[in-house]
Design a protein around this motif. Structure first.
Motif, PDB file in Angstrom:
ATOM      1  N   VAL A   1       8.200  76.172   7.154  1.00 55.47           N
ATOM      2  CA  VAL A   1       9.529  76.715   7.443  1.00 55.47           C
ATOM      3  C   VAL A   1      10.212  77.167   6.156  1.00 55.47           C
ATOM      4  CG1 VAL A   1      11.856  76.112   8.227  1.00 55.47           C
ATOM      5  CG2 VAL A   1       9.873  75.447   9.581  1.00 55.47           C
ATOM      6  N   THR A   2      10.165  76.338   5.122  1.00 53.75           N
ATOM      7  CA  THR A   2      10.828  76.718   3.863  1.00 53.75           C
ATOM      8  C   THR A   2      10.170  77.955   3.260  1.00 53.75           C
ATOM      9  OG1 THR A   2       9.411  75.225   2.566  1.00 53.75           O
ATOM     10  CG2 THR A   2      11.496  74.335   3.391  1.00 53.75           C
ATOM     11  N   GLN A   3       8.869  78.071   3.372  1.00 51.60           N
ATOM     12  CA  GLN A   3       8.189  79.252   2.838  1.00 51.60           C
ATOM     13  C   GLN A   3       8.573  80.506   3.606  1.00 51.60           C
ATOM     14  OE1 GLN A   3       4.068  78.094   3.157  1.00 51.60           O
ATOM     15  NE2 GLN A   3       4.194  76.601   1.483  1.00 51.60           N
ATOM     16  N   ALA A   4       8.608  80.394   4.932  1.00 53.92           N
ATOM     17  CA  ALA A   4       8.929  81.573   5.747  1.00 53.92           C
ATOM     18  C   ALA A   4      10.363  82.039   5.509  1.00 53.92           C
ATOM     19  CB  ALA A   4       8.728  81.249   7.225  1.00 53.92           C
ATOM     20  N   VAL A   5      11.308  81.084   5.474  1.00 58.16           N
ATOM     21  CA  VAL A   5      12.713  81.458   5.275  1.00 58.16           C
ATOM     22  C   VAL A   5      12.926  82.035   3.884  1.00 58.16           C
ATOM     23  CG1 VAL A   5      15.082  80.589   5.163  1.00 58.16           C
ATOM     24  CG2 VAL A   5      13.535  79.771   6.963  1.00 58.16           C
ATOM     25  N   ALA A   6      12.329  81.395   2.878  1.00 58.56           N
ATOM     26  CA  ALA A   6      12.489  81.880   1.507  1.00 58.56           C
ATOM     27  C   ALA A   6      11.894  83.278   1.349  1.00 58.56           C
ATOM     28  CB  ALA A   6      11.847  80.911   0.527  1.00 58.56           C
ATOM     29  N   GLU A   7      10.710  83.519   1.921  1.00 56.12           N
ATOM     30  CA  GLU A   7      10.084  84.847   1.841  1.00 56.12           C
ATOM     31  C   GLU A   7      10.944  85.900   2.533  1.00 56.12           C
ATOM     32  OE1 GLU A   7       7.450  85.943   0.370  1.00 56.12           O
ATOM     33  OE2 GLU A   7       6.332  84.162  -0.257  1.00 56.12           O
ATOM     34  N   THR A   8      11.489  85.526   3.688  1.00 53.04           N
ATOM     35  CA  THR A   8      12.323  86.488   4.436  1.00 53.04           C
ATOM     36  C   THR A   8      13.557  86.879   3.640  1.00 53.04           C
ATOM     37  OG1 THR A   8      11.562  85.552   6.538  1.00 53.04           O
ATOM     38  CG2 THR A   8      13.593  86.847   6.583  1.00 53.04           C
ATOM     39  N   LEU A   9      14.249  85.903   3.062  1.00 53.26           N
ATOM     40  CA  LEU A   9      15.449  86.207   2.274  1.00 53.26           C
ATOM     41  C   LEU A   9      15.104  86.977   1.010  1.00 53.26           C
ATOM     42  CD1 LEU A   9      17.445  82.844   2.577  1.00 53.26           C
ATOM     43  CD2 LEU A   9      18.068  85.073   3.547  1.00 53.26           C
ATOM     44  N   ALA A  10      13.987  86.624   0.367  1.00 50.78           N
ATOM     45  CA  ALA A  10      13.620  87.297  -0.883  1.00 50.78           C
ATOM     46  C   ALA A  10      13.312  88.769  -0.653  1.00 50.78           C
ATOM     47  CB  ALA A  10      12.419  86.595  -1.518  1.00 50.78           C
ATOM     48  N   HIS A  11      12.848  89.116   0.562  1.00 52.47           N
ATOM     49  CA  HIS A  11      12.546  90.515   0.852  1.00 52.47           C
ATOM     50  C   HIS A  11      13.687  91.234   1.571  1.00 52.47           C
ATOM     51  CE1 HIS A  11       8.472  88.884   0.103  1.00 52.47           C
ATOM     52  NE2 HIS A  11       8.191  90.133  -0.283  1.00 52.47           N
ATOM     53  N   SER A  12      14.818  90.548   1.737  1.00 49.62           N
ATOM     54  CA  SER A  12      15.959  91.161   2.422  1.00 49.62           C
ATOM     55  C   SER A  12      16.662  92.162   1.505  1.00 49.62           C
ATOM     56  CB  SER A  12      16.944  90.080   2.856  1.00 49.62           C
ATOM     57  OG  SER A  12      18.158  90.652   3.285  1.00 49.62           O
TER      58      SER A  12
END
Length: 426
Positions: free
Chosen positions: A47-58
């Protein structure tokens, strides 16, 4: 866990099965808890990886980091709070390239330096670290421009307390499984106790073993006496026939040879002043049984061989089964076929019983199984194969002695039994 010797076989079986059930349930529950903990932890990391990746590519995050820190906070703090609520993570920290927080769960921490590992290269990192919210699982991901330059970092984490809280519902399932296993195991133990009680009643295990030993003693003595009677009958019939034919010398030779062989063994048995006369009679009978089967019989009885602590019944069952096993093995082997029995004292005043035969031996792969009840290299028959060696081992073990199979050839079973003298010394 020791089980009292006076308990019935049914009760002892129930106790052992119940103990085994509890141990199995506890081990299973422990493994399930460990697996659940690993699963919850792995899920938290994903979960932390998915959320962090999503925000980093926002694009919103990328564009805001191009502004000054105050302006970036006004844009990104609401985004971080919304993500923390929707994704059920404990914190979302967005920072610049130097690690200065632009967002944080506690707004008072904004502007402070990020507590955690910032990778030396532009790459993602998942770790367990203790920050302002305590120990947590966190993933930090770089925010990159279209040209690949670092604009900042996004760190998303879940506290260890939150991970532990997710174990609660799973622990309820684990406890339910453990209770189900215990219930099923106890039900099986009750059924086994009833079945065993139906066969053995409330007899203690020692009584049943003694009964089996008595039966085996009667069997082996009966076979020995039958063979002895049969052998002497054959010789007498042959001698009578020779006398009728007028061949007196041959008849005398047959009778004197028979008497000579028997007398030699009788002399050895009689010379053993402390020996068990029942075992002596057994050896005389087994000698005839060996001759009847075409097997050379050899005995070596030391006159100083002491009497063991075994009862006559157990002694006959032990010696008889070992000799029967040797005779069966020798009968299937190549010529010359022989069985050798030796009784002698040990340096510790114990009794050593050694039974050897010329048989094909026991395969190495089966040596660990030969004393297990039901094991036999021979097909089952009415005499109950797979009982003899197991009973012999049980008798020796109950007496505090030892039994082992030497590395052959020849096949040699070596038994050491305590004696009254050796018991006094210890």
């Amino acid at each position: 866990m020791a089980v009292g010797a006076g308990r019935s076989v049914a009760s002892r079986l129930f106790i052992w099965l119940a103990v085994a059930t509890f141990v199995f349930a506890i081990v299973t529950a422990g493994l399930l808890v460990l697996d659940s903990h690993r699963s919850v932890r792995a899920e938290a990391e994903r979960v932390t990886q998915a959320v962090a990746e999503t925000l980093a590519h926002s694009p919103t995050v990328r564009d805001a980091l191009a502004l000054d820190d105050r302006a970036a906070t006004s844009v990104l703090q609401p985004v971080a709070e919304e993500v923390m609520g929707d994704a059920r993570v404990d914190f979302v920290t967005i920072m610049d390239t130097s690690g200065i927080r632009i967002t944080h769960r506690d707004v008072d921490e904004i502007g402070q330096r990020y507590i955690g590992t910032i990778p030396a290269t532009i790459e993602a990192l998942t770790e367990e670290f203790t920050g302002t919210l305590g120990p947590s699982l966190r993933t930090i991901v770089p925010v990159e421009s279209t040209s690949g330059a670092a604009l900042g970092w996004v760190s998303v984490g879940v506290t260890i307390d939150s991970v532990a809280a997710q174990l609660g519902p799973r622990l309820v399932v684990v406890v339910a499984i453990a209770l189900a296993l215990i219930a099923a195991g106890l039900a099986g133990a009750v059924v086994a106790r009833r079945a065993t009680r139906g066969l053995a009643g409330d007899l203690p295990a020692g009584t049943i073993r003694d009964t089996l030993a008595s039966a085996e003693s009667m069997r082996t003595l009966g076979e020995a006496l039958r063979a002895q009677t049969h052998e002497h009958g054959n010789r007498m019939h042959t001698a009578v026939a020779l006398l009728e034919l007028g061949r007196t010398r041959e008849a005398i030779e047959i009778l004197t040879d028979s008497a000579r062989q028997s007398q030699a063994l009788v002399d050895q048995v009689a010379a053993r002043t402390e020996g068990d006369p029942t075992v002596g009679a057994l050896l005389l009978g087994k000698a005839s049984q060996a001759i009847e089967r075409g097997i050379r019989w050899e005995t070596d009885i030391d006159p100083e061989a002491p009497r063991s602590v075994l009862t006559p019944t157990d002694a006959v069952a032990l010696v008889g089964n070992l000799i029967d096993n040797a005779l069966d093995a020798a009968a299937t082997g190549a010529e010359p076929r022989w069985v050798r029995v030796r009784l002698a004292p040990t340096a510790q005043c114990e009794l050593a019983l050694v039974v050897s035969d010329s048989g094909p031996g026991v395969p190495v792969a089966l040596r660990e199984s030969i004393f297990e009840r039901g094991f036999s290299t021979k097909p089952a028959g009415p005499e109950g194969r797979g009982v003899g060696l197991a009973l012999a081992a049980a008798i020796v073990d109950d007496a505090g002695g030892s039994i082992r199979l030497d590395d052959g050839p020849p096949t040699t079973f070596r038994v050491v039994l305590p004696t009254p003298a050796s018991t006094e010394v210890t």
